[in-house]
Design a protein around this motif. Structure first.
Motif, PDB file in Angstrom:
ATOM      1  N   VAL A 654       0.856  -1.182   0.000  1.00  0.00           N
ATOM      2  CA  VAL A 654       0.000   0.000   0.000  1.00  0.00           C
ATOM      3  C   VAL A 654       0.890   1.229   0.000  1.00  0.00           C
ATOM      4  O   VAL A 654       1.746   1.391   0.877  1.00  0.00           O
ATOM      5  CB  VAL A 654      -0.941   0.025   1.222  1.00  0.00           C
ATOM      6  CG1 VAL A 654      -1.711   1.348   1.265  1.00  0.00           C
ATOM      7  CG2 VAL A 654      -1.917  -1.147   1.185  1.00  0.00           C
ATOM      8  N   GLU A 655       0.711   2.066  -0.996  1.00  0.00           N
ATOM      9  CA  GLU A 655       1.440   3.334  -1.060  1.00  0.00           C
ATOM     10  C   GLU A 655       0.417   4.456  -1.103  1.00  0.00           C
ATOM     11  O   GLU A 655      -0.346   4.557  -2.069  1.00  0.00           O
ATOM     12  CB  GLU A 655       2.351   3.378  -2.289  1.00  0.00           C
ATOM     13  CG  GLU A 655       3.212   4.626  -2.349  1.00  0.00           C
ATOM     14  CD  GLU A 655       4.221   4.587  -3.485  1.00  0.00           C
ATOM     15  OE1 GLU A 655       4.731   5.658  -3.845  1.00  0.00           O
ATOM     16  OE2 GLU A 655       4.481   3.483  -4.001  1.00  0.00           O
ATOM     17  N   GLU A 656       0.391   5.255  -0.045  1.00  0.00           N
ATOM     18  CA  GLU A 656      -0.687   6.217   0.155  1.00  0.00           C
ATOM     19  C   GLU A 656      -2.012   5.450   0.127  1.00  0.00           C
ATOM     20  O   GLU A 656      -2.237   4.577   0.946  1.00  0.00           O
ATOM     21  CB  GLU A 656      -0.608   7.339  -0.878  1.00  0.00           C
ATOM     22  CG  GLU A 656       0.674   8.168  -0.745  1.00  0.00           C
ATOM     23  CD  GLU A 656       0.743   9.298  -1.735  1.00  0.00           C
ATOM     24  OE1 GLU A 656      -0.089   9.364  -2.658  1.00  0.00           O
ATOM     25  OE2 GLU A 656       1.655  10.140  -1.588  1.00  0.00           O
ATOM     26  N   ALA A 657      -2.888   5.699  -0.839  1.00  0.00           N
ATOM     27  CA  ALA A 657      -4.170   4.973  -0.874  1.00  0.00           C
ATOM     28  C   ALA A 657      -4.182   3.899  -1.961  1.00  0.00           C
ATOM     29  O   ALA A 657      -5.228   3.291  -2.220  1.00  0.00           O
ATOM     30  CB  ALA A 657      -5.319   5.943  -1.084  1.00  0.00           C
ATOM     31  N   ASP A 658      -3.050   3.661  -2.580  1.00  0.00           N
ATOM     32  CA  ASP A 658      -2.983   2.739  -3.712  1.00  0.00           C
ATOM     33  C   ASP A 658      -2.702   1.315  -3.233  1.00  0.00           C
ATOM     34  O   ASP A 658      -1.634   1.033  -2.678  1.00  0.00           O
ATOM     35  CB  ASP A 658      -1.887   3.189  -4.685  1.00  0.00           C
ATOM     36  CG  ASP A 658      -1.797   2.285  -5.899  1.00  0.00           C
ATOM     37  OD1 ASP A 658      -2.843   1.740  -6.319  1.00  0.00           O
ATOM     38  OD2 ASP A 658      -0.678   2.110  -6.431  1.00  0.00           O
ATOM     39  N   ARG A 660      -1.787  -2.333  -4.137  1.00  0.00           N
ATOM     40  CA  ARG A 660      -1.113  -3.009  -5.255  1.00  0.00           C
ATOM     41  C   ARG A 660      -0.897  -4.477  -4.885  1.00  0.00           C
ATOM     42  O   ARG A 660      -0.309  -4.782  -3.833  1.00  0.00           O
ATOM     43  CB  ARG A 660       0.227  -2.336  -5.553  1.00  0.00           C
ATOM     44  CG  ARG A 660       1.001  -2.942  -6.718  1.00  0.00           C
ATOM     45  CD  ARG A 660       0.333  -2.611  -8.046  1.00  0.00           C
ATOM     46  NE  ARG A 660       1.040  -3.215  -9.171  1.00  0.00           N
ATOM     47  CZ  ARG A 660       1.994  -2.594  -9.879  1.00  0.00           C
ATOM     48  NH1 ARG A 660       2.345  -1.357  -9.554  1.00  0.00           N
ATOM     49  NH2 ARG A 660       2.559  -3.191 -10.893  1.00  0.00           N
ATOM     50  N   LEU A 695     -10.838  -4.439  -6.781  1.00  0.00           N
ATOM     51  CA  LEU A 695     -10.156  -3.159  -6.702  1.00  0.00           C
ATOM     52  C   LEU A 695     -10.867  -2.028  -7.445  1.00  0.00           C
ATOM     53  O   LEU A 695     -10.540  -0.859  -7.226  1.00  0.00           O
ATOM     54  CB  LEU A 695      -8.726  -3.290  -7.241  1.00  0.00           C
ATOM     55  CG  LEU A 695      -7.830  -4.280  -6.487  1.00  0.00           C
ATOM     56  CD1 LEU A 695      -6.457  -4.357  -7.146  1.00  0.00           C
ATOM     57  CD2 LEU A 695      -7.698  -3.894  -5.017  1.00  0.00           C
ATOM     58  N   ARG A 721      -0.643  -3.919 -13.946  1.00  0.00           N
ATOM     59  CA  ARG A 721      -1.069  -4.105 -12.561  1.00  0.00           C
ATOM     60  C   ARG A 721      -1.340  -5.574 -12.240  1.00  0.00           C
ATOM     61  O   ARG A 721      -1.712  -5.903 -11.107  1.00  0.00           O
ATOM     62  CB  ARG A 721      -2.354  -3.310 -12.297  1.00  0.00           C
ATOM     63  CG  ARG A 721      -2.261  -1.826 -12.610  1.00  0.00           C
ATOM     64  CD  ARG A 721      -1.529  -1.061 -11.542  1.00  0.00           C
ATOM     65  NE  ARG A 721      -2.263  -1.034 -10.276  1.00  0.00           N
ATOM     66  CZ  ARG A 721      -1.906  -0.302  -9.239  1.00  0.00           C
ATOM     67  NH1 ARG A 721      -0.821   0.459  -9.296  1.00  0.00           N
ATOM     68  NH2 ARG A 721      -2.605  -0.325  -8.119  1.00  0.00           N
ATOM     69  N   ARG A 769     -11.248   0.149  -1.012  1.00  0.00           N
ATOM     70  CA  ARG A 769     -10.731   1.510  -1.165  1.00  0.00           C
ATOM     71  C   ARG A 769     -10.274   2.032   0.179  1.00  0.00           C
ATOM     72  O   ARG A 769     -10.951   1.856   1.190  1.00  0.00           O
ATOM     73  CB  ARG A 769     -11.823   2.424  -1.727  1.00  0.00           C
ATOM     74  CG  ARG A 769     -12.191   2.135  -3.176  1.00  0.00           C
ATOM     75  CD  ARG A 769     -13.358   2.981  -3.633  1.00  0.00           C
ATOM     76  NE  ARG A 769     -13.700   2.712  -5.035  1.00  0.00           N
ATOM     77  CZ  ARG A 769     -14.924   2.822  -5.528  1.00  0.00           C
ATOM     78  NH1 ARG A 769     -15.917   3.186  -4.732  1.00  0.00           N
ATOM     79  NH2 ARG A 769     -15.149   2.571  -6.791  1.00  0.00           N
TER      80      ARG A 769
END
Length: 771
Positions: A654-658, A660, A695, A721, A769
């Motif tokens: 998780v990077e910020e709200a992303d 992956r 997602l 992705r 989310r």
């Protein structure tokens, strides 16, 4: 009982059945409502599945030995494949079943189109449509499924879905190959005046122990003559230890055509003189055509006519009422359809919204106890040290198959011809006959390859539209094509759902009682009237599957569902109810494990003491996944669906709200494996499909209109992705189970579990989310 993996016939098994509910009496009561006549019919042997009602059509000197197998003079073998190829590999896996028993190289096997005949009906999909728990054993379950198999044989619905293609074909297609082989051996033995026991078969030849040899092609005509009395009861199928082809990683037979462009999908049909049709459908759910001005577009380039197909749709009208513009090219038809002035009668659903739909589901959970699909023990337990409760939510989902919705139809001289990428050719024929007002026998169909199905092509709406338009096109074939926007806004959607859970734990964190109630629309209540003309009523297994049939050993359970009528058109979506119920059930179990102070894997293991197959699958996935790299976390989910057990470990960052997903390790026990390559491919496909939904997948409603329209606002996972997917197939001696769908359900809960480890945030709604 369980099925013998070789013969498919029931064999005794020790009783270890969960508590039976009045549901069983309800089901049996319905089946025996006809009294002694039905009982008498029920104990009769089922009809044969070897010979078609009419002789199998052959040409150029070929000889049909039964309804599935024909031999050609050049030594090739035609095998009828009655299931639609939509990327799941049936054009490879099903011929392997015949080739194995016939002892012929797969390279010599051709695919033959299946005529519309009841021997090709899918019995398994109907038999497994009842809400029995997977752990249940005994005469009640066996008897009801036996009866439904017989009903399925009488209905003869040719249906590709429910991950049943190999499972349903496992016995009849192997029997077809074995019977053909026995006929060939008998022909050779009689020609050689030798006992059949002195002959064997190999690679398309009958071999005598004295060295004589005859090709199948040279024996075909004689075999058809002398072997007519050989049936399925006369042959012995191979045991798994004798397999030479089944279980091998055979390359896909449909790959070359898809690489060189020669593969023909529904949208590739090109009958001579074909016209094209583009559609305009009501933008409001349940809306209708009030008026349109055909004169405004009739003089545009290429336009031949404008057709209101609404009246012909019958049960489909709620989803697809509208107008088609017919032209000499697709672009001309599309441009003219966009320019056509249409006034819509918006109808009663013009104010419908997602918020109102969820409010209705919430009210149902608040006010109704629901139908208990499974109940054991009591909820009134003692020694409760802690109670955990949560509510989960899932949205409507579209299918988003890559090939646009389409159908080509021609109506001339009282005959209908279809070219269709359909999962249900027999239903497509029935729909066409009804719309055109002709007999079923006057409809012919060429089933094309499907550019993705996922349940969308179980529907007949596009067939009804195409036939209605063709009827107004003076005998010309017409190819009707929806745009991506048409498809996204007029789909039959995976239902939106809410689920509530309560678990009561003792001081050691063990589950004393588990209570789960969910609410959603019922797909069967819409699908059966819409496509089959049958009533949609009563419990619908798909609403609660993945919840009531869970594998975890909890003594006191109540799993119930409340059906809430849906104004939104609902349809079967890849893995159906399991797709969201697995997220609910596995997500809540992770919450319970956390409340008990344990990790999810350890907690699951303690609940699987009497389920060694599930435990082995879980352990295999966790072992192969190893430790998560720094900055990433592993989430784990375990789920059984369509007979197969799947565990997945998702490696997430998780990077910020992303969110992956980098890697998914997927372990599966699907019984005897016909082709391990196909199993691995289906797991990879399922992971990508499941991640698309987990997602980003969400259909929302505002003012009666679907708000999403194309991949810009209804995204699917892009290549950059897509995670690495590693598949582990556990060996098994059990009969084959489903493969096309079981890889979808565990994806979302596995990712959600990893996100919780990384962020401490519990995501209870799909799509996942963080912002």
């Amino acid at each position: 009982m369980r099925d013998n993996p070789s013969t498919g016939r029931p064999v005794p098994e020790p009783e270890n059945a969960p508590k039976r509910r009045s549901r069983r009496r309800f089901l049996l009561g319905g089946l025996v409502a006809g009294g002694a006549l039905l009982v008498g019919w029920g104990v009769q042997a089922p009809r044969q599945r070897l010979h078609t009602a009419l002789p199998l059509p052959v040409e150029n000197g070929a000889v049909a030995l039964n309804g599935w197998v024909a031999l050609h003079p050049d030594g090739t073998v035609s095998v009828v494949v009655p299931r639609s190829e939509m990327g799941q590999g049936v054009h490879t896996a099903l011929p392997m079943l015949v080739a194995e028993e016939l002892d012929v190289p797969l390279a010599r096997v051709r695919i033959a189109a299946a005529p519309i005949d009841k021997i090709f009906g899918n019995l398994t999909v109907l038999r497994e449509n009842l809400p029995f728990h997977p752990d249940e054993r005994g005469n009640v379950k066996d008897g009801v499924q036996w009866m439904l198999s017989k009903v399925g044989r009488e209905l003869g619905i040719m249906f590709t879905g429910g991950s049943t293609s190999v499972k349903d074909a496992w016995v009849p297609m192997r029997e077809a190959g074995a019977v053909a082989r026995a006929m060939l051996v008998k022909a050779a033995a009689e020609d050689w005046k030798s006992p059949a026991a002195h002959c064997r078969t190999e690679d398309g030849f009958v071999l005598h122990r004295d060295g004589r040899k005859a090709s199948y092609a040279s024996l075909a005509a004689r075999a058809a003559e002398v072997g007519a009395g050989i049936d399925a009861s006369s042959v012995k199928l191979k045991q798994p230890r004798e397999f030479r082809l089944i279980g091998k990683p055979v390359p896909r037979r449909d790959t070359p055509g898809k690489v060189d462009g020669s593969a023909r999908f529904g949208i590739d049909a090109r009958p001579a003189g074909m016209l094209y049709a583009a559609v305009r459908m009501s933008p409001v759910i349940g809306g209708a055509v009030a008026s349109f001005d055909a004169a405004r577009v009739e003089d545009l380039p290429g336009v031949t006519n404008v057709v209101d197909f609404s009246a012909a749709l019958g049960a489909f009208s709620g989803a697809g009422a509208g107008v088609a513009v017919v032209a000499r090219s697709w672009w001309q038809a599309k441009q003219a359809a966009a320019a056509l002035p249409v006034t819509w009668a918006e109808g009663a659903q013009a104010g419908l919204s997602s918020e109102a739909i969820y409010q209705g589901l919430t009210a149902a959970l608040d006010n109704e106890s629901g139908y208990a699909y499974y109940e054991s023990g009591t909820q009134d337990v003692r020694g409760v040290a802690r109670t955990v409760s949560a509510e989960y939510r899932a949205p409507f989902l579209a299918h988003a198959a890559m090939e646009p919705v389409n159908c080509t139809a021609q109506v001339v001289d009282g005959k209908v011809r279809l070219w269709a990428s359909t999962q249900v050719p027999s239903i497509a024929v029935d729909v066409a006959a009804r719309v055109a007002g002709v007999a079923r026998e006057d409809v012919g169909i060429e089933v094309m390859l499907l550019g993705g199905g996922f349940g969308r092509r179980l529907e007949g709406d596009m067939v009804a539209q195409a036939v209605a338009v063709a009827m107004a096109s003076h005998g010309k074939p017409v190819q009707l094509i929806w745009t991506r926007e048409d498809d996204t806004t007029h789909d039959v959607y995976r239902p939106a759902a809410l689920a509530r859970f309560t678990a009561r734990l003792d001081a050691q964190g063990r589950i004393l009682a588990w209570n789960n109630k969910s609410a959603s629309g019922a797909i069967g209540h819409q699908y059966f009237p819409r496509n089959l003309g049958l009533p949609g009523m009563g419990p619908d297994k798909t609403t609660a599957e993945g919840e009531y049939d869970m594998q975890y050993e909890i003594a006191n359970q109540r799993i119930a569902h409340v059906i809430v009528d849906s104004a939104v058109a609902l349809g079967y979506w890849r893995s159906v109810g399991h797709s969201h119920n697995a997220f609910f059930k596995e997500g809540f179990l992770d919450e319970v494990a956390h409340a008990a102070g344990q990790d999810g894997v350890t907690y699951r293991r303690a609940l699987l003491a009497r389920h060694p197959r599930h435990l082995a699958v879980l352990d295999a996935a966790v072992r192969a996944a190893g430790e998560a790299p720094a900055g990433r976390a592993h989430g784990v989910a375990l789920h059984q669906s369509f007979g197969s057990i799947v565990a997945q470990v998702a490696e997430v960052s998780v990077e910020e709200a992303d969110i992956r997903v980098h890697r998914v390790v997927c372990a599966i026990d699907c019984g005897i494996v016909v082709n391990p390559n196909i199993v691995a491919q289906q797991m990879e496909s399922a992971v990508v499909f499941g991640l698309s939904a987990a997602l980003g997948g969400e259909i929302t409603i505002k003012d009666g209109r679907v708000q999403q329209s194309n991949f810009g606002d209804y995204p699917v996972l892009r290549m950059d992705r897509a995670p690495v997917v590693e598949t582990i197939i556990l060996p098994s001696a059990e009969p084959p189970e489903g493969v096309g769908e079981p890889g979808v359900p565990p994806v979302a809960p596995a990712v959600a579990a990893a996100v919780f480890q990384l962020t401490g945030k519990r995501l209870r709604s799909l799509p996942l989310r963080l912002a």
